[in-house]
Design a protein around this motif. Structure first.
Motif, PDB file in Angstrom:
ATOM      1  N   ASP A  89       0.844  -1.192   0.000  1.00 36.42           N
ATOM      2  CA  ASP A  89       0.000   0.000   0.000  1.00 36.42           C
ATOM      3  C   ASP A  89       0.885   1.250   0.000  1.00 36.42           C
ATOM      4  N   PRO A  90       0.802   2.078  -1.042  1.00 42.85           N
ATOM      5  CA  PRO A  90       1.685   3.257  -1.095  1.00 42.85           C
ATOM      6  C   PRO A  90       1.325   4.326  -0.061  1.00 42.85           C
ATOM      7  N   PHE A  91       0.063   4.328   0.379  1.00 48.04           N
ATOM      8  CA  PHE A  91      -0.378   5.320   1.364  1.00 48.04           C
ATOM      9  C   PHE A  91      -1.179   4.604   2.463  1.00 48.04           C
ATOM     10  N   PRO A  92      -0.499   3.879   3.339  1.00 57.73           N
ATOM     11  CA  PRO A  92      -1.199   3.087   4.359  1.00 57.73           C
ATOM     12  C   PRO A  92      -1.991   3.921   5.353  1.00 57.73           C
ATOM     13  N   GLU A  93      -1.737   5.220   5.398  1.00 56.73           N
ATOM     14  CA  GLU A  93      -2.468   6.057   6.348  1.00 56.73           C
ATOM     15  C   GLU A  93      -3.881   6.387   5.863  1.00 56.73           C
ATOM     16  N   THR A  94      -4.186   6.098   4.600  1.00 54.41           N
ATOM     17  CA  THR A  94      -5.525   6.351   4.071  1.00 54.41           C
ATOM     18  C   THR A  94      -6.390   5.107   4.202  1.00 54.41           C
ATOM     19  N   GLY A  95      -7.666   5.246   3.897  1.00 52.35           N
ATOM     20  CA  GLY A  95      -8.583   4.112   3.988  1.00 52.35           C
ATOM     21  C   GLY A  95      -8.623   3.266   2.738  1.00 52.35           C
ATOM     22  N   ARG A  96      -7.825   3.607   1.741  1.00 52.96           N
ATOM     23  CA  ARG A  96      -7.798   2.864   0.476  1.00 52.96           C
ATOM     24  C   ARG A  96      -6.417   2.286   0.246  1.00 52.96           C
ATOM     25  N   ASN A  97      -6.383   1.250  -0.563  1.00 54.82           N
ATOM     26  CA  ASN A  97      -5.109   0.709  -1.024  1.00 54.82           C
ATOM     27  C   ASN A  97      -5.072   0.923  -2.530  1.00 54.82           C
ATOM     28  N   GLU A  98      -4.444   2.007  -2.940  1.00 56.74           N
ATOM     29  CA  GLU A  98      -4.466   2.383  -4.352  1.00 56.74           C
ATOM     30  C   GLU A  98      -3.797   1.348  -5.244  1.00 56.74           C
ATOM     31  N   PHE A  99      -2.741   0.727  -4.748  1.00 56.93           N
ATOM     32  CA  PHE A  99      -2.074  -0.280  -5.581  1.00 56.93           C
ATOM     33  C   PHE A  99      -2.964  -1.503  -5.772  1.00 56.93           C
ATOM     34  N   LEU A 100      -3.645  -1.932  -4.722  1.00 56.11           N
ATOM     35  CA  LEU A 100      -4.551  -3.067  -4.835  1.00 56.11           C
ATOM     36  C   LEU A 100      -5.651  -2.767  -5.841  1.00 56.11           C
ATOM     37  N   GLU A 101      -6.219  -1.585  -5.796  1.00 55.49           N
ATOM     38  CA  GLU A 101      -7.267  -1.206  -6.743  1.00 55.49           C
ATOM     39  C   GLU A 101      -6.729  -1.213  -8.173  1.00 55.49           C
ATOM     40  N   THR A 102      -5.510  -0.700  -8.348  1.00 58.88           N
ATOM     41  CA  THR A 102      -4.902  -0.686  -9.682  1.00 58.88           C
ATOM     42  C   THR A 102      -4.670  -2.104 -10.187  1.00 58.88           C
ATOM     43  N   TRP A 103      -4.186  -2.976  -9.295  1.00 63.29           N
ATOM     44  CA  TRP A 103      -3.907  -4.356  -9.701  1.00 63.29           C
ATOM     45  C   TRP A 103      -5.197  -5.084 -10.083  1.00 63.29           C
ATOM     46  N   GLN A 104      -6.258  -4.866  -9.338  1.00 62.79           N
ATOM     47  CA  GLN A 104      -7.532  -5.494  -9.661  1.00 62.79           C
ATOM     48  C   GLN A 104      -8.032  -5.031 -11.027  1.00 62.79           C
ATOM     49  N   HIS A 105      -7.893  -3.740 -11.300  1.00 64.51           N
ATOM     50  CA  HIS A 105      -8.332  -3.207 -12.589  1.00 64.51           C
ATOM     51  C   HIS A 105      -7.501  -3.795 -13.728  1.00 64.51           C
ATOM     52  N   ARG A 106      -6.194  -3.840 -13.552  1.00 66.59           N
ATOM     53  CA  ARG A 106      -5.332  -4.385 -14.601  1.00 66.59           C
ATOM     54  C   ARG A 106      -5.604  -5.871 -14.813  1.00 66.59           C
ATOM     55  N   ARG A 107      -5.859  -6.588 -13.739  1.00 68.77           N
ATOM     56  CA  ARG A 107      -6.154  -8.017 -13.848  1.00 68.77           C
ATOM     57  C   ARG A 107      -7.405  -8.250 -14.677  1.00 68.77           C
ATOM     58  N   GLN A 108      -8.418  -7.443 -14.444  1.00 71.90           N
ATOM     59  CA  GLN A 108      -9.658  -7.567 -15.214  1.00 71.90           C
ATOM     60  C   GLN A 108      -9.409  -7.277 -16.695  1.00 71.90           C
ATOM     61  N   LEU A 109      -8.635  -6.246 -16.982  1.00 69.53           N
ATOM     62  CA  LEU A 109      -8.311  -5.926 -18.372  1.00 69.53           C
ATOM     63  C   LEU A 109      -7.563  -7.077 -19.044  1.00 69.53           C
ATOM     64  N   ALA A 110      -6.584  -7.634 -18.349  1.00 67.49           N
ATOM     65  CA  ALA A 110      -5.779  -8.714 -18.916  1.00 67.49           C
ATOM     66  C   ALA A 110      -6.634  -9.931 -19.228  1.00 67.49           C
ATOM     67  N   ARG A 111      -7.558 -10.280 -18.329  1.00 64.79           N
ATOM     68  CA  ARG A 111      -8.409 -11.443 -18.554  1.00 64.79           C
ATOM     69  C   ARG A 111      -9.387 -11.194 -19.691  1.00 64.79           C
ATOM     70  N   GLU A 112      -9.880  -9.972 -19.797  1.00 64.68           N
ATOM     71  CA  GLU A 112     -10.817  -9.650 -20.876  1.00 64.68           C
ATOM     72  C   GLU A 112     -10.127  -9.673 -22.235  1.00 64.68           C
ATOM     73  N   ARG A 113      -8.911  -9.174 -22.297  1.00 63.89           N
ATOM     74  CA  ARG A 113      -8.219  -9.058 -23.581  1.00 63.89           C
ATOM     75  C   ARG A 113      -7.544 -10.352 -24.021  1.00 63.89           C
ATOM     76  N   TYR A 114      -6.961 -11.092 -23.061  1.00 65.06           N
ATOM     77  CA  TYR A 114      -6.133 -12.232 -23.430  1.00 65.06           C
ATOM     78  C   TYR A 114      -6.625 -13.559 -22.867  1.00 65.06           C
ATOM     79  N   GLY A 115      -7.606 -13.519 -21.972  1.00 64.31           N
ATOM     80  CA  GLY A 115      -8.178 -14.754 -21.454  1.00 64.31           C
ATOM     81  C   GLY A 115      -7.325 -15.452 -20.416  1.00 64.31           C
ATOM     82  N   ASN A 116      -6.193 -14.869 -20.067  1.00 61.72           N
ATOM     83  CA  ASN A 116      -5.321 -15.486 -19.065  1.00 61.72           C
ATOM     84  C   ASN A 116      -4.412 -14.413 -18.490  1.00 61.72           C
TER      85      ASN A 116
END
Length: 253
Positions: A89-116
């Motif tokens: 988490d780049p900013f652990p003092e906040t209530g969000r984990n921006e890196f986790l959110e980014t990774w989830q978004h990228r994972r969804q894109l990768a699965r949609e585009r390439y299936g794996n």
């Protein structure tokens, strides 16, 4: 005012009819394996510990993987997963984990585009994010299928860079693999290799015979080697593995 219509049926279905109807509904559903074959969410416990390892394979260190697989109980594994993302988490003092959110978004894109998540393009999207432009359909009469990814600068990479993906001879279907500039232009040619043709002649031929040849030549000249880039630039957070060892030491039944 519109009135409701009430319908009556001449008979009520008995237990046998209801059972038959249930069988028809179950038969229409996809098999359980097909419905649950997708990988688990990155922040959730998986039924099989190896499934979660597959989800975070580009991120997890060997030490972290060893500790995770050594855990015996689900509550320990879930606590490990929570801590795994907290350490990134780049900013652990906040209530969000921006890196986790980014990774989830990228994972969804990768699965949609390439299936794996294993193909080179999918892994690159996970680690570097989506490029601002992808060039495709380039000189098919002279070159094997390839894609050229153009990246703008980012927090990790302040300068723009280019990656090239070419036909993967080891894979089937539409898989593309990282192309290294050290392989030379000849490795991208769709024609049999000719040892008498040097790099300069091949470049001139591509520029002359292909409508987008000059654009391709310029992009190939700017391409970087992916393996070298990953070793020189921290594309994703790389926390010390000491936290995992301490986690295992404190974990008890």
């Amino acid at each position: 005012m519109r009135q409701r219509r009430f319908y009556s049926y001449p008979f009520a279905p008995g237990p046998a009819a209801l059972f038959s109807l249930l069988l028809l509904v179950l038969h229409a559903l996809p098999p359980l394996s097909a419905r649950s074959s997708d990988l688990p969410e990155v922040d959730q416990l998986a039924a099989n510990p190896l499934d979660w390892i597959e989800v975070v394979a580009p991120l997890i260190t060997r030490a972290e993987e060893s500790v995770y697989l050594a855990l015996q109980h689900d509550y320990q594994r879930q606590a490990f997963i929570d801590r795994f993302w907290h350490e990134r988490d780049p900013f652990p003092e906040t209530g969000r984990n921006e890196f986790l959110e980014t990774w989830q978004h990228r994972r969804q894109l990768a699965r949609e585009r390439y299936g794996n998540l294993k193909e080179d393009r999918a892994e690159t999207l996970l680690l570097a994010g989506p490029p601002h432009q992808i060039l495709t359909g380039l000189c098919p009469e002279l070159l094997e299928p390839l894609e050229i990814w153009l990246f703008d600068g980012s927090d990790q990479l302040p300068q723009a860079f280019t990656l090239v993906f070419a036909q993967d001879a080891r894979a089937t279907g539409d898989s593309l693999a990282h192309w290294s500039p050290t392989s030379g232009l000849g490795s991208l040619s769709s024609r049999p290799a000719n040892p008498t043709v040097d790099e300069g002649s091949a470049t001139a031929d591509l520029t002359r015979r292909c409508s987008r040849g000059a654009e391709v030549v310029e992009a190939l000249a700017e391409a970087v080697d992916w393996d070298r880039l990953r070793t020189e630039v921290e594309l994703v957070p790389q926390p010390s593995s000491e936290w995992a060892e301490a986690f295992l030491a404190r974990t008890t039944d």
